[in-house]
Design an enzyme around this catalytic site. Structure first.
Site, PDB file in Angstrom:
ATOM      1  N   HIS A 142       0.838  -1.197   0.000  1.00  0.00           N
ATOM      2  CA  HIS A 142       0.000   0.000   0.000  1.00  0.00           C
ATOM      3  C   HIS A 142       0.878   1.253   0.000  1.00  0.00           C
ATOM      4  O   HIS A 142       2.106   1.162  -0.031  1.00  0.00           O
ATOM      5  CB  HIS A 142      -0.989  -0.028   1.165  1.00  0.00           C
ATOM      6  CG  HIS A 142      -0.352  -0.186   2.529  1.00  0.00           C
ATOM      7  ND1 HIS A 142       0.560   0.706   3.044  1.00  0.00           N
ATOM      8  CD2 HIS A 142      -0.489  -1.143   3.490  1.00  0.00           C
ATOM      9  CE1 HIS A 142       0.938   0.338   4.253  1.00  0.00           C
ATOM     10  NE2 HIS A 142       0.317  -0.800   4.543  1.00  0.00           N
ATOM     11  N   CYS A 164      -1.346  -5.156  15.493  1.00  0.00           N
ATOM     12  CA  CYS A 164       0.062  -4.868  15.815  1.00  0.00           C
ATOM     13  C   CYS A 164       0.868  -6.152  15.949  1.00  0.00           C
ATOM     14  O   CYS A 164       2.087  -6.106  16.015  1.00  0.00           O
ATOM     15  CB  CYS A 164       0.191  -4.147  17.154  1.00  0.00           C
ATOM     16  SG  CYS A 164      -0.509  -2.512  17.206  1.00  0.00           S
ATOM     17  N   CYS A 209      -7.108  -0.716  20.501  1.00  0.00           N
ATOM     18  CA  CYS A 209      -5.728  -0.359  20.230  1.00  0.00           C
ATOM     19  C   CYS A 209      -5.728   0.957  19.451  1.00  0.00           C
ATOM     20  O   CYS A 209      -6.430   1.071  18.437  1.00  0.00           O
ATOM     21  CB  CYS A 209      -5.079  -1.463  19.392  1.00  0.00           C
ATOM     22  SG  CYS A 209      -3.546  -0.945  18.637  1.00  0.00           S
ATOM     23  N   HIS A 217      -5.152   0.391  15.793  1.00  0.00           N
ATOM     24  CA  HIS A 217      -6.124  -0.431  15.053  1.00  0.00           C
ATOM     25  C   HIS A 217      -7.492  -0.354  15.712  1.00  0.00           C
ATOM     26  O   HIS A 217      -7.985  -1.364  16.246  1.00  0.00           O
ATOM     27  CB  HIS A 217      -5.647  -1.891  14.972  1.00  0.00           C
ATOM     28  CG  HIS A 217      -4.319  -2.023  14.313  1.00  0.00           C
ATOM     29  ND1 HIS A 217      -3.143  -2.076  15.009  1.00  0.00           N
ATOM     30  CD2 HIS A 217      -3.988  -2.070  12.991  1.00  0.00           C
ATOM     31  CE1 HIS A 217      -2.133  -2.155  14.157  1.00  0.00           C
ATOM     32  NE2 HIS A 217      -2.607  -2.156  12.930  1.00  0.00           N
ATOM     33  N   LYS A 232     -10.899  14.446  -4.697  1.00  0.00           N
ATOM     34  CA  LYS A 232     -11.041  15.869  -4.940  1.00  0.00           C
ATOM     35  C   LYS A 232     -11.357  16.301  -6.388  1.00  0.00           C
ATOM     36  O   LYS A 232     -12.405  16.830  -6.663  1.00  0.00           O
ATOM     37  CB  LYS A 232      -9.777  16.623  -4.471  1.00  0.00           C
ATOM     38  CG  LYS A 232      -9.684  16.708  -2.964  1.00  0.00           C
ATOM     39  CD  LYS A 232     -10.378  17.945  -2.428  1.00  0.00           C
ATOM     40  CE  LYS A 232     -10.882  17.734  -1.023  1.00  0.00           C
ATOM     41  NZ  LYS A 232      -9.814  17.321  -0.089  1.00  0.00           N
TER      42      LYS A 232
HETATM   43  O1  ME8 Z   1       4.980  -3.517  10.831  1.00  0.00           O
HETATM   44  N1  ME8 Z   1       2.428   5.304   6.269  1.00  0.00           N
HETATM   45  O2  ME8 Z   1       4.823  -4.654   8.806  1.00  0.00           O
HETATM   46  P1  ME8 Z   1       3.784  -3.694   8.035  1.00  0.00           P
HETATM   47  C1  ME8 Z   1       3.753   5.110   6.390  1.00  0.00           C
HETATM   48  N2  ME8 Z   1       6.065  -6.708   9.774  1.00  0.00           N
HETATM   49  N3  ME8 Z   1       4.314   3.939   6.744  1.00  0.00           N
HETATM   50  C2  ME8 Z   1       3.485   2.920   6.997  1.00  0.00           C
HETATM   51  C3  ME8 Z   1       2.080   3.027   6.884  1.00  0.00           C
HETATM   52  C4  ME8 Z   1       1.559   4.294   6.491  1.00  0.00           C
HETATM   53  N4  ME8 Z   1       0.268   4.506   6.333  1.00  0.00           N
HETATM   54  N5  ME8 Z   1       1.548   1.826   7.198  1.00  0.00           N
HETATM   55  C5  ME8 Z   1       2.585   0.998   7.491  1.00  0.00           C
HETATM   56  C6  ME8 Z   1       5.228  -4.478  10.103  1.00  0.00           C
HETATM   57  N6  ME8 Z   1       3.753   1.662   7.369  1.00  0.00           N
HETATM   58  C7  ME8 Z   1       6.164  -5.579  10.598  1.00  0.00           C
HETATM   59  C8  ME8 Z   1       7.570  -5.037  10.628  1.00  0.00           C
HETATM   60  S1  ME8 Z   1      10.202  -5.301  11.058  1.00  0.00           S
HETATM   61  C9  ME8 Z   1      11.166  -6.407  11.796  1.00  0.00           C
HETATM   62  C10 ME8 Z   1       8.615  -6.002  11.115  1.00  0.00           C
HETATM   63  C11 ME8 Z   1       5.114   1.147   7.627  1.00  0.00           C
HETATM   64  O3  ME8 Z   1       3.625  -4.317   6.701  1.00  0.00           O
HETATM   65  C12 ME8 Z   1       5.245   0.557   9.008  1.00  0.00           C
HETATM   66  O4  ME8 Z   1       5.435   1.579   9.959  1.00  0.00           O
HETATM   67  O5  ME8 Z   1       2.597  -3.447   8.869  1.00  0.00           O
HETATM   68  C13 ME8 Z   1       6.468  -0.325   8.843  1.00  0.00           C
HETATM   69  O6  ME8 Z   1       7.642   0.416   9.020  1.00  0.00           O
HETATM   70  C14 ME8 Z   1       6.342  -0.794   7.385  1.00  0.00           C
HETATM   71  O7  ME8 Z   1       5.405   0.084   6.749  1.00  0.00           O
HETATM   72  C15 ME8 Z   1       5.825  -2.220   7.268  1.00  0.00           C
HETATM   73  O8  ME8 Z   1       4.564  -2.303   7.911  1.00  0.00           O
END
Ligand code: ME8
Length: 641
Positions: A36, A147, A161, A164, A315
């Site tokens: 995403h 999380c 949470c 979430h 928009k």
């Molecule tokens: O957290 N804007 O995986 P993930 C910016 N598997 N960054 C974002 C975001 C957003 N809207 N949503 C998610 C995990 N991220 C774990 C990590 S590391 C050993 C394990 C960022 O797929 C999020 O903060 O949920 C993270 O750094 C990365 O995308 C992966 O998120």
């Protein structure tokens, strides 16, 4: 450097073999869904950092990867009625394709289901056991599947949470192995007090110290095998598998030789930069260093923590499509502006709101007007007056020399990059792009030509071509394909780096024909006539409707409105709130968990104070309203066409 050959390798190669490489990592993405916009932001930032440091001609390793364990993944596979492996492989491919499309220059990709990772995670576990930091106990408490983390009541807001709010918190009671986090708290406080691990942005250090100063429990470090059968077995106990974060964090060492190559490991570890999002600070700033301390391994040097990307409402009328699916945006606008926009407009330290309108403005007003025009202006002179040859260089004027003095601002950029201020670095480069445009306006090459100052004219254009070469080198980390194209236009095919920033008087190459690099994007505002509904709609009209599959996650009654429900729905790549008049026809229980069809690109509308972002499709026969329910196997986010 002198190139002496010793047993087939040069001294330079020998030195670089022994030198520790600069190591940059991103978080590894959960493979429960497709990539995403948040993933796009993080991987593009990491790519930009890596490409920047590579230009200093030092060894660098950039690693990203996939997190393939956890309840989230199991839940999604069950919802889809497919095997976990099928889900993982499908999403793994989607991430790899996405990164390739985005021109991401990662050197290593780790999958937590790979043998290398499993072996490394097992070795780490055994080391922690040997050091007396893992013990058996019973976990009885709360867990957020979003999380993949244990929670305390204090961390919840209204029993939800904060990260979430749409997911239920579950209670867990099971025999687990625990990691003795409590043993390392004092050490960690000292580490942060002394900045042994640098936290950027600095303000987040206080956040980490606050967590450390609260009472922190030991971490439940394993799960019962039947709950996550494909997890990594706990060494010596086949009834348990590792808790997802216990194995995920170790990816940073498992894939660079921790278990299989001490030599490789030594040349890469410790990490110079772990780049992560703000929601996973606790795992990286507390759990991970504690694990490393227990294992007797060096600590990472810096944590770069980026904010969250949020997505605007829809928009600019019909041209907009679905704003939050990165693939749709990429198909519409291409990779360079997508990268450029995210790096320029989203401040690295804070949250940023994605806006397609801003992206178009930046494309038209910054990329096209400042850079595209500059290239075109300079190449037009060369094409017209020098028959695509390099203009000969005569003596430099005072103004030329002043301009050339502005070429080298690498130290400033390094300062910005070391502080994770990528957007500021790009602003600094843009100052130079603007200065080059101003230099042309002030020096007026057309007048030099008119006044028959041929040498001055030719020299000025030579200097300007050098300006373009310098700009291209600086832009390499941000928009590599555009940098390459400009270099190609001015006849250069060398792999430049930051050693090549000085003015070079020796070029005699051929220039290529000019090109419009950034054709303007027309912004089509929705006109009054267009808004009127035409009964004979065409196939193209239908295509403008962005109808997709979503799932209803939560349902609440809207206060003082008997017929309305507030629904939170998940499109797979994004969650939304919608308001629907279904309360007379469905109970809350009947709707929860149902897959629906959602018109996603309808202008958001406030209904009873709630911003409704989409319309659920339903049939109305005058007596009953019946929602359209797709086949349960269809993927969330799929488009109806
Ligand atoms: O957290 N804007 O995986 P993930 C910016 N598997 N960054 C974002 C975001 C957003 N809207 N949503 C998610 C995990 N991220 C774990 C990590 S590391 C050993 C394990 C960022 O797929 C999020 O903060 O949920 C993270 O750094 C990365 O995308 C992966 O998120």
């Amino acid at each position: 450097m002198i190139s002496i050959n010793i047993i087939g390798i040069t001294v330079k190669e020998l030195i670089s073999l022994n030198k520790k490489k600069f190591y940059i990592t991103t978080a590894i993405a959960y493979l429960n869904g497709k990539p995403h916009m948040g993933h796009a932001l993080e991987i593009i930032q990491a790519d930009c950092l890596s490409r920047f440091y590579r230009l200093f001609d030092e060894g660098l390793v950039f690693q990203t990867g996939a997190d393939e364990h956890g309840m989230k993944i199991l839940n999604t596979a069950q919802e889809k009625g497919i095997e976990v492996t099928e889900l993982l492989n499908e999403n793994y491919q989607a991430f790899i394709d996405f990164y390739n499309l985005l021109n991401i220059s990662f050197d290593k990709y780790v999958r937590t289901t790979s043998k290398i990772h499993k072996d490394g995670a097992s070795k780490l576990w055994k080391t922690l056991v040997d050091n007396g930091d893992i013990y058996k106990g019973t976990y009885n408490g709360l867990y957020c599947i979003g999380c993949e983390a244990y929670k305390t009541y204090n961390e919840l807001i209204e029993n939800k949470c904060p990260n979430h709010p749409n997911r239920e918190i579950i209670t867990l009671k099971e025999d687990n192995y625990f990691f003795k986090l409590s043993k390392y708290i004092d050490k960690l406080i000292k580490i942060y007090d002394n900045d042994e691990i640098e936290i950027i942005p600095k303000r987040r250090k206080a956040e980490i110290l606050n967590i450390l100063k609260e009472e922190l429990d030991d971490i439940s470090f394993s799960r019962q095998k039947e709950k996550m059968p494909w997890g990594i077995p706990v060494p010596g106990d086949d009834k348990h598998v590792m808790y997802v974060w216990a194995d995920a964090l170790s990816n940073y060492i498992t894939n660079i030789g921790y278990e299989f190559s001490p030599k490789e490991f030594k040349s890469i570890w410790p990490a110079d930069i772990h780049l992560i999002g703000k929601d996973i600070i606790k795992f990286h700033a507390i759990y991970w260093p504690a694990i490393l301390l227990s294992a007797g391994l060096e600590l990472p040097k810096k944590l770069f923590i980026h904010g969250f990307l949020t997505v605007e409402g829809l928009k600019i009328g019909k041209s907009i499509g679905n704003v939050s699916d990165p693939l749709i945006l990429l198909e519409k606008y291409g990779v360079p502006i997508f990268r450029f926009y995210l790096l320029k407009n989203i401040p690295t330290y804070d949250d940023g709101s994605f806006s397609e309108n801003d992206l178009i403005q930046i494309y038209n007003n910054v990329l096209a007007d400042d850079l595209g025009n500059l290239v075109l202006r300079i190449l037009t002179f060369i094409e017209k007056d020098f028959d695509l040859h390099y203009p000969p260089l005569f003596s430099l004027s005072v103004e030329d020399k002043e301009y050339i003095k502005e070429f080298n601002f690498i130290d400033e950029l390094k300062g910005f990059f070391n502080d994770f201020q990528i957007n500021k670095a790009l602003d600094r480069i843009w100052e130079f792009v603007k200065l080059t445009n101003k230099f042309i306006n002030d020096r007026k090459p057309w007048e030099l030509k008119k006044n028959n100052n041929n040498k001055g004219y030719s020299t000025l254009l030579y200097v300007l071509l050098e300006g373009l070469r310098i700009i291209s080198i600086y832009l390499k980390p941000f928009i590599p394909s555009i940098s390459e194209r400009i270099l190609n236009l001015i006849g250069k095919d060398k792999e430049y780096n930051f050693n090549d920033i000085d003015f070079n008087p020796d070029f005699k190459d051929k220039i290529n024909k000019k090109e419009v690099l950034f054709p303007k994007i027309e912004i089509k505002m929705e006109s009054k006539e267009e808004k009127e509904i035409d009964n004979n709609i065409t196939y193209e009209d239908f295509q403008k409707l962005d109808i997709r599959i979503a799932i209803i996650e939560t349902v609440e009654k809207v206060e003082n409105a008997d017929k309305l429900y507030k629904l939170s729905v998940d499109l797979g790549y994004e969650k939304r709130i919608i308001v629907a008049g279904l309360a007379e026809y469905y109970t809350i229980e009947e709707l929860k968990g149902k897959k629906i069809t959602l018109l996603t690109n309808l202008k958001p509308r406030k209904i009873r104070g709630i911003l409704s972002q989409g319309m659920l499709l339903a049939a109305d026969d005058g007596k009953l309203v019946s929602i359209l329910i797709p086949d349960k196997n269809v993927d969330l986010g799929s488009k109806i066409q």
